[in-house]
Design an enzyme around this catalytic site. Structure first.
Site, PDB file in Angstrom:
ATOM      1  N   SER A   1     -21.797 -26.788  57.165  1.00 46.63           N
ATOM      2  CA  SER A   1     -21.216 -25.498  56.792  1.00 46.63           C
ATOM      3  C   SER A   1     -20.699 -25.643  55.381  1.00 46.63           C
ATOM      4  O   SER A   1     -20.445 -26.767  54.917  1.00 46.63           O
ATOM      5  CB  SER A   1     -20.050 -25.178  57.730  1.00 46.63           C
TER       6      SER A   1
ATOM      7  N   TYR B   1     -12.155 -27.281  62.284  1.00 46.47           N
ATOM      8  CA  TYR B   1     -13.602 -27.036  62.164  1.00 46.47           C
ATOM      9  C   TYR B   1     -14.127 -27.827  60.968  1.00 46.47           C
ATOM     10  O   TYR B   1     -15.132 -28.540  61.053  1.00 46.47           O
ATOM     11  CB  TYR B   1     -13.841 -25.533  61.987  1.00 46.47           C
TER      12      TYR B   1
HETATM   13  N1  LIG Z   1     -22.170 -18.148  61.365  1.00 45.31           N
HETATM   14  C1  LIG Z   1     -21.630 -18.705  60.301  1.00 45.31           C
HETATM   15  O1  LIG Z   1     -20.973 -18.019  59.492  1.00 45.31           O
HETATM   16  C2  LIG Z   1     -21.823 -20.195  60.041  1.00 45.31           C
HETATM   17  C3  LIG Z   1     -21.467 -20.672  58.777  1.00 45.31           C
HETATM   18  C4  LIG Z   1     -21.616 -22.018  58.504  1.00 45.31           C
HETATM   19  C5  LIG Z   1     -22.128 -22.872  59.470  1.00 45.31           C
HETATM   20  N2  LIG Z   1     -22.468 -22.402  60.695  1.00 45.31           N
HETATM   21  C6  LIG Z   1     -22.999 -23.381  61.659  1.00 45.31           C
HETATM   22  O2  LIG Z   1     -24.281 -22.979  62.064  1.00 45.31           O
HETATM   23  C7  LIG Z   1     -24.566 -23.478  63.367  1.00 45.31           C
HETATM   24  C8  LIG Z   1     -25.081 -22.350  64.239  1.00 45.31           C
HETATM   25  O3  LIG Z   1     -24.062 -21.389  64.375  1.00 45.31           O
HETATM   26  P1  LIG Z   1     -24.348 -19.819  64.501  1.00 45.31           P
HETATM   27  O4  LIG Z   1     -23.674 -19.151  63.393  1.00 45.31           O
HETATM   28  O5  LIG Z   1     -25.782 -19.580  64.736  1.00 45.31           O
HETATM   29  O6  LIG Z   1     -23.467 -19.482  65.800  1.00 45.31           O
HETATM   30  P2  LIG Z   1     -23.871 -19.061  67.296  1.00 45.31           P
HETATM   31  O7  LIG Z   1     -24.725 -17.844  67.263  1.00 45.31           O
HETATM   32  O8  LIG Z   1     -22.574 -19.042  68.020  1.00 45.31           O
HETATM   33  O9  LIG Z   1     -24.792 -20.276  67.792  1.00 45.31           O
HETATM   34  C9  LIG Z   1     -24.261 -21.518  68.155  1.00 45.31           C
HETATM   35  C10 LIG Z   1     -25.223 -22.197  69.084  1.00 45.31           C
HETATM   36  O10 LIG Z   1     -24.700 -23.488  69.448  1.00 45.31           O
HETATM   37  C11 LIG Z   1     -24.807 -23.613  70.859  1.00 45.31           C
HETATM   38  N3  LIG Z   1     -23.863 -24.579  71.414  1.00 45.31           N
HETATM   39  C12 LIG Z   1     -22.515 -24.554  71.401  1.00 45.31           C
HETATM   40  N4  LIG Z   1     -22.043 -25.622  72.070  1.00 45.31           N
HETATM   41  C13 LIG Z   1     -23.124 -26.339  72.501  1.00 45.31           C
HETATM   42  C14 LIG Z   1     -23.308 -27.530  73.243  1.00 45.31           C
HETATM   43  N5  LIG Z   1     -22.271 -28.214  73.738  1.00 45.31           N
HETATM   44  N6  LIG Z   1     -24.565 -27.959  73.486  1.00 45.31           N
HETATM   45  C15 LIG Z   1     -25.634 -27.282  73.027  1.00 45.31           C
HETATM   46  N7  LIG Z   1     -25.534 -26.117  72.356  1.00 45.31           N
HETATM   47  C16 LIG Z   1     -24.290 -25.665  72.092  1.00 45.31           C
HETATM   48  C17 LIG Z   1     -24.581 -22.212  71.396  1.00 45.31           C
HETATM   49  O11 LIG Z   1     -25.065 -22.153  72.722  1.00 45.31           O
HETATM   50  P3  LIG Z   1     -24.440 -21.200  73.867  1.00 45.31           P
HETATM   51  O12 LIG Z   1     -25.125 -19.883  73.666  1.00 45.31           O
HETATM   52  O13 LIG Z   1     -24.796 -21.892  75.138  1.00 45.31           O
HETATM   53  O14 LIG Z   1     -22.958 -21.133  73.621  1.00 45.31           O
HETATM   54  C18 LIG Z   1     -25.419 -21.421  70.395  1.00 45.31           C
HETATM   55  O15 LIG Z   1     -26.788 -21.480  70.739  1.00 45.31           O
HETATM   56  C19 LIG Z   1     -23.267 -24.102  63.873  1.00 45.31           C
HETATM   57  O16 LIG Z   1     -23.335 -25.505  63.708  1.00 45.31           O
HETATM   58  C20 LIG Z   1     -22.205 -23.510  62.947  1.00 45.31           C
HETATM   59  O17 LIG Z   1     -21.101 -24.362  62.802  1.00 45.31           O
HETATM   60  C21 LIG Z   1     -22.335 -21.067  61.005  1.00 45.31           C
END
Ligand SMILES: NC(=O)c1ccc[n+]([C@@H]2O[C@H](COP(=O)([O-])OP(=O)(O)OC[C@H]3O[C@@H](n4cnc5c(N)ncnc54)[C@H](OP(=O)(O)O)[C@@H]3O)[C@@H](O)[C@H]2O)c1
Length: 269
Positions: free
Chosen positions: A133, A146
């Site tokens: 991130s 985080y």
């Molecule tokens: N959105 C942002 O602004 C942002 C910015 C910077 C970085 N990120 C990073 O990008 C990545 C993806 O996030 P996103 O924004 O796409 O959010 P998201 O839509 O909430 O997706 C997160 C994914 O991780 C899965 N997950 C959570 N805990 C898990 C576990 N124990 N085992 C396997 N899967 C698990 C969730 O599955 P479930 O559906 O089962 O919960 C979901 O598929 C993350 O690493 C996040 O930190 C996001």
């Protein structure tokens, strides 16, 4: 020969977008998630292999690896995307919440790396992409834990980069900025300790998060992940999405506490 990618956390957001992005770029895709029945509604092409993988369940990581190898022979790229956010003050999150967040965001990811790396080292080929991130390079107010987990994943990625230097296995870090996913609504856990000193500021932040997500579409981040996976160079970091580039540039230019003041003022409006 078509290459194979295994992606974690593909039930939503960036991971879900990455499945179709890799497929468009002619990769064989193993889409993993905690609850694979969710993929039934996604309308994905039939050649995408959907497997269960929960980062907190080491057996599920092994089973997903075995299923991927049995279908496609081996995995060329591991995309460590799954994760969630923990928000609140350092004092308002319980230590149990902090441990849980590290268990998924750091230790679970390390378990996935350790499951796939031996095969990549043996073949002297492959790439590991860790989705951290912009919060893995700087700390926003009430995202201290985080960021701590994401900084740790950044450091681990740098360590791995050094470790693997004599081999052709590549290590990449993709650092998304604010992205339009369910992260703020469902992917974020709040510290459960209520302390008057922090209450109003945390409430303001929570209300702002509820006001709708205007970040970068996840497809843009997904394309950046594909670009990183396909880049044959030893470049480690790729930032993607809204504010990531300008924030990193400002961080380089400004004295440390000036930059932190700027982050605080803009986040705690
Ligand atoms: N959105 C942002 O602004 C942002 C910015 C910077 C970085 N990120 C990073 O990008 C990545 C993806 O996030 P996103 O924004 O796409 O959010 P998201 O839509 O909430 O997706 C997160 C994914 O991780 C899965 N997950 C959570 N805990 C898990 C576990 N124990 N085992 C396997 N899967 C698990 C969730 O599955 P479930 O559906 O089962 O919960 C979901 O598929 C993350 O690493 C996040 O930190 C996001």
């Amino acid at each position: 020969m078509r290459r194979t990618v295994l992606i974690t956390g593909t039930s939503s957001g960036i991971g879900k977008a990455a499945v179709m992005a890799f497929h468009r770029h002619d990769w064989q895709v193993v889409a993993t998630m905690r609850n694979p029945s969710r993929a039934a509604d996604f309308g994905w092409p039939a050649d995408i292999l959907v497997e269960r993988l929960d980062l907190n369940d080491p057996e599920s990581i092994e089973a997903a690896r075995a299923a991927a190898e049995s279908r496609f022979g081996h995995v060329d790229a591991l995309i460590n995307n799954a994760g969630y956010g923990l928000t609140g003050a350092i004092e308002t999150c319980t230590l149990e919440q902090v441990r849980d967040s590290f268990e998924t965001n750091l230790f679970g990811t390390l378990a996935a790396i350790r499951a796939f790396l031996p095969g990549m080292r043996d073949r002297n080929r492959g790439v590991i992409v860790n989705v951290t991130s912009i919060g893995g390079r700087m700390t926003f107010p009430f995202y201290g834990y985080y960021s701590a987990a994401k900084y740790a994943l950044e450091a681990t990625s740098e360590g791995l980069w050094h470790d693997l230097y004599p081999s052709a296995v590549r290590v990449k870090v993709v650092e998304p900025g604010f992205t339009q996913t369910a992260f703020a609504e469902t992917g974020l856990k709040m510290g459960t300790i209520d302390l008057p000193f922090y209450r109003e500021r945390i409430q303001r932040l929570t209300e702002r998060l509820k006001q709708g997500n205007t970040g970068t579409p996840p497809d843009v981040i997904a394309e950046c992940i594909v670009r990183a996976a396909e880049d044959p160079s030893r470049r480690l970091r790729y930032h993607a999405g809204l504010y990531a580039g300008p924030l990193l540039a400002l961080q380089r230019l400004l004295p440390g506490t000036w930059f932190m003041t700027l982050l605080r003022r803009n986040t705690e409006k």
